[in-house]
Design a protein around this motif. Structure first.
Motif, PDB file in Angstrom:
ATOM      1  N   SER A 183       0.831  -1.214   0.000  1.00  0.00           N
ATOM      2  CA  SER A 183       0.000   0.000   0.000  1.00  0.00           C
ATOM      3  C   SER A 183       0.857   1.252   0.000  1.00  0.00           C
ATOM      4  O   SER A 183       0.558   2.233  -0.693  1.00  0.00           O
ATOM      5  CB  SER A 183      -0.925   0.003   1.218  1.00  0.00           C
ATOM      6  N   GLU A 184       1.942   1.238   0.770  1.00  0.00           N
ATOM      7  CA  GLU A 184       2.814   2.405   0.843  1.00  0.00           C
ATOM      8  C   GLU A 184       3.392   2.756  -0.527  1.00  0.00           C
ATOM      9  O   GLU A 184       3.379   3.919  -0.945  1.00  0.00           O
ATOM     10  CB  GLU A 184       3.957   2.148   1.827  1.00  0.00           C
ATOM     11  N   VAL A 208       0.636   4.089  -2.908  1.00  0.00           N
ATOM     12  CA  VAL A 208       0.272   5.475  -2.592  1.00  0.00           C
ATOM     13  C   VAL A 208       1.305   6.444  -3.172  1.00  0.00           C
ATOM     14  O   VAL A 208       0.951   7.464  -3.778  1.00  0.00           O
ATOM     15  CB  VAL A 208       0.153   5.675  -1.066  1.00  0.00           C
ATOM     16  N   GLU A 213      -5.440   0.409   2.943  1.00  0.00           N
ATOM     17  CA  GLU A 213      -4.762   1.668   3.265  1.00  0.00           C
ATOM     18  C   GLU A 213      -4.597   2.566   2.036  1.00  0.00           C
ATOM     19  O   GLU A 213      -4.395   3.774   2.161  1.00  0.00           O
ATOM     20  CB  GLU A 213      -3.377   1.385   3.863  1.00  0.00           C
ATOM     21  N   ALA A 214      -4.683   1.969   0.853  1.00  0.00           N
ATOM     22  CA  ALA A 214      -4.512   2.732  -0.384  1.00  0.00           C
ATOM     23  C   ALA A 214      -5.833   3.181  -0.988  1.00  0.00           C
ATOM     24  O   ALA A 214      -5.862   3.705  -2.104  1.00  0.00           O
ATOM     25  CB  ALA A 214      -3.746   1.889  -1.408  1.00  0.00           C
ATOM     26  N   THR A 215      -6.928   3.007  -0.260  1.00  0.00           N
ATOM     27  CA  THR A 215      -8.257   3.311  -0.804  1.00  0.00           C
ATOM     28  C   THR A 215      -8.366   4.735  -1.333  1.00  0.00           C
ATOM     29  O   THR A 215      -8.862   4.970  -2.442  1.00  0.00           O
ATOM     30  CB  THR A 215      -9.348   3.070   0.264  1.00  0.00           C
ATOM     31  N   GLU A 216      -7.908   5.716  -0.566  1.00  0.00           N
ATOM     32  CA  GLU A 216      -8.040   7.102  -0.989  1.00  0.00           C
ATOM     33  C   GLU A 216      -7.217   7.380  -2.246  1.00  0.00           C
ATOM     34  O   GLU A 216      -7.651   8.121  -3.136  1.00  0.00           O
ATOM     35  CB  GLU A 216      -7.606   8.054   0.135  1.00  0.00           C
ATOM     36  N   THR A 276     -13.266  -0.253   0.079  1.00  0.00           N
ATOM     37  CA  THR A 276     -12.512   0.149  -1.105  1.00  0.00           C
ATOM     38  C   THR A 276     -13.384   0.080  -2.343  1.00  0.00           C
ATOM     39  O   THR A 276     -13.383   0.991  -3.179  1.00  0.00           O
ATOM     40  CB  THR A 276     -11.273  -0.751  -1.297  1.00  0.00           C
TER      41      THR A 276
END
Length: 226
Positions: A83-84, A87, A112-115, A140
């Motif tokens: 996810s990091e 992003v 965690e990467a949804t946005e 998500t």
């Protein structure tokens, strides 16, 4: 690693597509390639599947997408960017706005990467997004559908396929309503795991209708019911 200078990437101004999949590049190799291609004027497609790329490599690719808007297709599937890394890559894509096709299946991208996923669909001209086999959540998928609703102008395919947060009956209903309002979407797979046959048939029919009324009239995709 890989010696990008040896490959002559920076000096080859006629290079329009580069595929270095399964080359065991790792983060160091990707960072070298991204540095060499930063101002390349002609490269449109970059394929880096199965190279053991992590967050550091994905961050370098984000920097590349920020500065080089000629790159319209990036394939990074089967790399543990997480996810990091996703992003960071999206931050570059959001800034450059040149990317049209992103393939990031099986990249360990989680909720965690949804946005970032939503922003990519909502705020860039991306046309095709492939994210199968990532551990996304139900939230998500809801966010994805909302982003597609907010930006109806560019998308043709959004493919999730298999994942831990397979789409529900509610998501399928939302997708059906979206497809009626957005005829530009010709392929949509949110990994629907358990939906009624009635909705499955309706989804198939509306996608076929969207394909038929497309600008070229050439089918580019369909829906997979899983």
């Amino acid at each position: 690693g890989i010696n990008a200078e040896y490959m002559g990437l920076a000096g080859n101004k006629l290079l329009t597509a580069l595929d270095v999949s399964r080359a065991d590049l790792g983060d160091s190799g990707i960072i070298a390639i991204a540095g060499a291609l930063g101002k390349h004027p002609a490269l449109a497609s970059l394929t880096l599947d199965r190279n053991d790329v992590g967050a550091a490599g994905a961050t370098a690719l984000g920097a590349l997408l920020r500065t080089n808007t000629s790159i319209t297709t990036l394939s990074l599937s089967n790399n543990p960017i997480g996810s990091e890394g996703f992003v960071k890559m999206c931050e570059g894509a959001l800034s450059g706005k040149g990317l049209r096709i992103l393939k990031a299946s099986d990249c360990e991208v989680g909720p965690e990467a949804t946005e970032s996923i939503s922003s990519l669909l909502r705020d860039t001209p991306i046309e095709e997004l492939f994210m199968a086999d990532n551990p996304v959540s139900q939230d998500t998928l809801t966010a994805v559908l909302q982003a597609l609703e907010d930006n109806r102008s560019t998308h043709s395919a959004v493919v999730w396929g298999r994942h831990e947060g397979s789409g529900s009956e509610e998501h399928a209903t939302m997708a059906l309503e979206l497809l009626h309002r957005n005829p530009g979407i010709t392929a949509l797979d949110l990994g629907f795991a358990s939906i009624s046959m009635e909705i499955a048939v309706q989804l198939e029919e509306v996608l076929r209708a969207n394909v038929a009324r497309g600008p070229r009239g050439v089918p580019r995709g369909g829906i997979k019911i899983k």
